[in-house]
Design an enzyme around this catalytic site. Structure first.
Site, PDB file in Angstrom:
ATOM      1  CG  ASN A  49       5.638  -3.735  -4.088  1.00  0.00           C
ATOM      2  OD1 ASN A  49       5.949  -4.858  -3.489  1.00  0.00           O
ATOM      3  ND2 ASN A  49       5.989  -2.677  -3.405  1.00  0.00           N
ATOM      4  CD  GLU A  52       4.058  -0.009   1.302  1.00  0.00           C
ATOM      5  OE1 GLU A  52       4.350  -0.870   1.142  1.00  0.00           O
ATOM      6  OE2 GLU A  52       3.239   0.813   0.772  1.00  0.00           O
ATOM      7  CB  SER A  79      -3.216   5.601  -6.985  1.00  0.00           C
ATOM      8  OG  SER A  79      -3.119   5.466  -5.688  1.00  0.00           O
ATOM      9  CD  GLU A 131       6.297   2.996  -5.581  1.00  0.00           C
ATOM     10  OE1 GLU A 131       5.920   2.279  -6.190  1.00  0.00           O
ATOM     11  OE2 GLU A 131       6.831   2.741  -4.166  1.00  0.00           O
ATOM     12  CE  LYS A 134       2.851  -1.730  -2.077  1.00  0.00           C
ATOM     13  NZ  LYS A 134       2.137  -0.114  -1.755  1.00  0.00           N
ATOM     14  N   GLY A 194      -1.396   3.698  -2.722  1.00  0.00           N
ATOM     15  CA  GLY A 194      -2.267   3.183  -2.048  1.00  0.00           C
ATOM     16  C   GLY A 194      -3.676   3.940  -1.706  1.00  0.00           C
ATOM     17  CG  HIS A 253       8.123   0.604  -1.244  1.00  0.00           C
ATOM     18  ND1 HIS A 253       7.099   1.176  -0.318  1.00  0.00           N
ATOM     19  CD2 HIS A 253       7.388   0.448  -2.454  1.00  0.00           C
ATOM     20  CE1 HIS A 253       6.048   1.254  -1.017  1.00  0.00           C
ATOM     21  NE2 HIS A 253       6.124   0.630  -2.385  1.00  0.00           N
TER      22      HIS A 253
HETATM   23  P1  13P Z   1      -0.456   1.489  -5.066  1.00  0.00           P
HETATM   24  O1  13P Z   1      -0.242   1.052  -6.612  1.00  0.00           O
HETATM   25  O2  13P Z   1      -1.239   0.250  -4.260  1.00  0.00           O
HETATM   26  O3  13P Z   1      -0.692   2.826  -4.828  1.00  0.00           O
HETATM   27  O4  13P Z   1       1.055   0.907  -4.434  1.00  0.00           O
HETATM   28  C1  13P Z   1       2.094   1.678  -4.971  1.00  0.00           C
HETATM   29  C2  13P Z   1       3.453   1.089  -4.659  1.00  0.00           C
HETATM   30  O5  13P Z   1       3.815   1.239  -3.259  1.00  0.00           O
HETATM   31  C3  13P Z   1       4.364   0.029  -5.300  1.00  0.00           C
HETATM   32  O6  13P Z   1       5.496  -0.105  -4.922  1.00  0.00           O
END
Ligand code: 13P
Length: 257
Positions: free
Chosen positions: A9, A99, A215, A169, A11, A175, A97
């Site tokens: 992903n 976010e 992560s 997740e 982003k 992150g 997601h």
């Molecule tokens: P990270 O791997 O950067 O922690 O992000 C995970 C994520 O949100 C994938 O959708």
């Protein structure tokens, strides 16, 4: 046997030049490699979907969207519909997601609308669920995950395990560099699989891919993939680097399934 999904992903990272360079870096090795049961997916930002499809056309990589509008069509400036994604020939889209839930106030009901539109247009949703740190510390993880599953999949018919994927997740692991341990992830993946069994049926519960995100990187992916109910990763940061993405595919190829 369930596939192992290595989904990136991206982003809101990478511009046109970065996208081209990444595709060039992975295309040759993913063209020749026998990937067996490993399914690579990459989700760039909207403007680069068609370009990536072209650049990776000779590989086994599936290009996915990161999100979709909750509306079918109309005066919704800036939105992209499921029908538009379908017209590109996309097979997958991430939805729900954390976010989007946090920064765009997306409720389970909105995520459900998106899920239905994707399915109506023949696109497989990668449905994200996950608890915050406060919820985990309060002992609410199971309740939060079940609420999200029930809310997003209420009265949704799923015909086959290939129609949808679920990604667990934990928000506190995204992150942050703080990955869930294999055991922590496995515990929630089992909860999800049991819910699928009780809500749908044994076959669907057994075959539907459940990914872990938060992560994930080359250093920890083998331990995660060793968990019996964990079928791959939804990977942010580490999927932005071509060498790390390829390394995770290699590790997946060597893992148990
Ligand atoms: P990270 O791997 O950067 O922690 O992000 C995970 C994520 O949100 C994938 O959708």
């Amino acid at each position: 046997m369930r596939k192992i999904v290595i989904a990136g992903n991206w982003k809101m990272y990478k511009d046109l030049e970065d996208v081209r360079a990444f595709c060039k870096a992975i295309a040759s090795s993913l063209k020749t490699k026998d990937l067996g049961s490993v399914l690579p997916i990459l989700a760039p930002a909207y403007p680069f979907l068609a370009l990536m499809q072209r650049e990776l056309a000779d590989t086994l990589v599936k290009v996915a969207a990161q999100d979709v509008s909750a509306h079918a069509e109309g005066a919704f400036t800036g939105e992209v519909s499921a029908a538009m994604l379908s017209s590109l020939g996309l097979e997958y889209s991430i939805i729900g997601h954390s976010e989007r839930r946090a920064h765009h106030n997306e409720s389970n009901e909105i995520v459900r609308e998106k899920l239905l539109l994707l399915m109506d247009n023949g696109i497989k949703p990668i449905l994200c669920v996950g608890e915050t740190l406060a919820q985990r510390d309060a002992g609410e993880t199971q309740k939060v995950i079940l609420d999200q599953l029930e809310g997003c999949l209420r009265n949704v018919t799923i015909y086959g395990a290939e129609d949808i994927m679920i990604a667990y997740e934990p928000v506190w692991a995204i992150g942050t560099g703080r990955t869930a341990t294999g055991e922590q992830a496995q515990e929630v993946h089992r909860i999800i699989r049991t819910w699928l069994k009780n809500t749908y049926n044994d076959v669907l519960a057994d075959e539907l891919p459940i990914l872990y995100g938060g992560s994930v990187k080359p250093e920890n992916i083998a331990g995660l993939l060793a968990m019996p109910d964990l079928d791959g990763g939804l990977i942010g940061g580490a999927s932005l680097k071509a060498d790390q993405y390829l390394e995770m595919i290699d590790i997946a190829l060597k893992s148990r399934k």
